[in-house]
Design an enzyme around this catalytic site. Structure first.
Site, PDB file in Angstrom:
ATOM      1  N   ASP A 134      33.874-111.943-124.513  1.00 59.58           N
ATOM      2  CA  ASP A 134      35.068-111.113-124.683  1.00 59.58           C
ATOM      3  C   ASP A 134      35.281-110.823-126.164  1.00 59.58           C
ATOM      4  O   ASP A 134      35.381-111.747-126.980  1.00 59.58           O
ATOM      5  CB  ASP A 134      36.307-111.830-124.137  1.00 59.58           C
TER       6      ASP A 134
ATOM      7  N   ASP B 210      42.122-115.648-113.350  1.00 60.72           N
ATOM      8  CA  ASP B 210      40.964-116.508-113.088  1.00 60.72           C
ATOM      9  C   ASP B 210      41.340-117.980-113.176  1.00 60.72           C
ATOM     10  O   ASP B 210      40.826-118.810-112.411  1.00 60.72           O
ATOM     11  CB  ASP B 210      39.842-116.186-114.074  1.00 60.72           C
TER      12      ASP B 210
END
Length: 293
Positions: free
Chosen positions: A13, A245
């Site tokens: 990310d 998540d």
């Protein structure tokens, strides 16, 4: 310990923090750039492992520096990476913009994740020995379906996070035990904005649904039962990346330990609330002791 297999993506990310996300054609100045290991699959694996689960990851990273770091991050959190493949070429990346409220937008470039088109030798056996299989939609749909069908053959509970939201083939939904969409994803799948009505529509395809509603908590619906809303702790969000998540990983651990669904949802909500108070995805995920506290 809880035996959980995650079949999904691993991304690096690239997170930019800005006061507000730019409009189309506009340039804004950001405050900070961070590189944080992520990807929906890897995030759920790390979240479940930190929550106390015994976790193994199936997926792929590239043969680049990002791939090495992604593998190391999983292993450092206690995730078994023996069947995590290394593909020639770059690892997946996610380009994330986080605004001043903690909300985010994401552009995902699949990289090595795009090579996961089927189950490789040994992967069905790993799934067969699990109590739960966690799936998302950041790898090719063929592999997601193959994993779900393998889990169904071996009576393994299949939990699908339908993100990024997209139309799903009937054969995949038929193999799912628990669907965990965000409120937006549920609306995309059903065309219905109201969470309760959307859950009712989804129950025509899957036996259980948990709709994540952010600060409003989560809605649990199952065939033949009244829907239940479980509130989320009130916290100030710094970065919501990875919160969904974290929720799913912690929920899988709690269910694997035999906790009732409402108790499991409360545990998962506590984990997600801790996550949003910290920057980043995998770096913000809480450990079991923190969730319990």
């Amino acid at each position: 310990m809880t035996a959980i297999v995650v079949l999904g993506s691993a991304n690096m990310d690239l997170v930019t923090y800005v006061d507000r996300v730019p409009r189309l054609g506009e340039t804004v100045t950001g405050r900070e750039l961070r590189m944080v290991p992520g990807g929906k699959g890897a995030n759920q694996a790390v979240a479940a492992a930190r929550a106390g689960g015994e976790v193994a990851m199936i997926g792929a990273v590239g043969d680049d520096a990002y791939g090495e770091r992604l593998r190391h991050t999983l292993e450092a959190s206690g995730v078994d990476t023996d069947l995590l493949r290394t593909a020639a070429g770059p690892s997946g990346t996610a380009h994330v913009a986080v605004d001043g409220t903690g909300a985010h937008t994401i552009i995902v470039i699949p990289g090595a994740n795009g090579t996961v088109t089927h189950l490789a030798p040994g992967e069905e056996s790993l799934i067969a020995g699990a109590s739960a299989l966690l799936l998302q939609l950041e790898i090719p749909l063929n592999a997601v379906l193959a994993g779900a069908l393998a889990a169904r053959r071996h009576a393994v509970r299949t939990v699908l996070t339908p993100s990024p939201a997209q139309p799903l083939p009937p054969e995949l939904l038929d193999a799912v035990d628990l669907l965990v969409p965000s409120e937006d994803a549920a609306a995309t799948l059903t065309g219905i904005a109201d969470a309760r009505l959307s859950a009712e529509a989804l129950l025509r395809r899957v036996p259980e649904v948990v709709i994540r509603m952010g600060a409003a908590g989560s809605l649990y619906a199952a065939r033949g039962r009244e829907p239940v809303t479980v509130p989320a702790p009130r916290v100030r969000a710094v970065d919501t990346t990875g919160a969904g998540d974290t929720f799913v990983g912690a929920l899988a651990v709690a269910l694997g330990e035999g906790r009732p669904m409402t108790e499991a949802l409360g545990w998962a909500s506590a984990a997600a609330a801790l996550c949003v108070q910290r920057p980043g995805a995998s770096t913000s995920m809480p450990y079991r002791s923190e969730i319990g506290a």
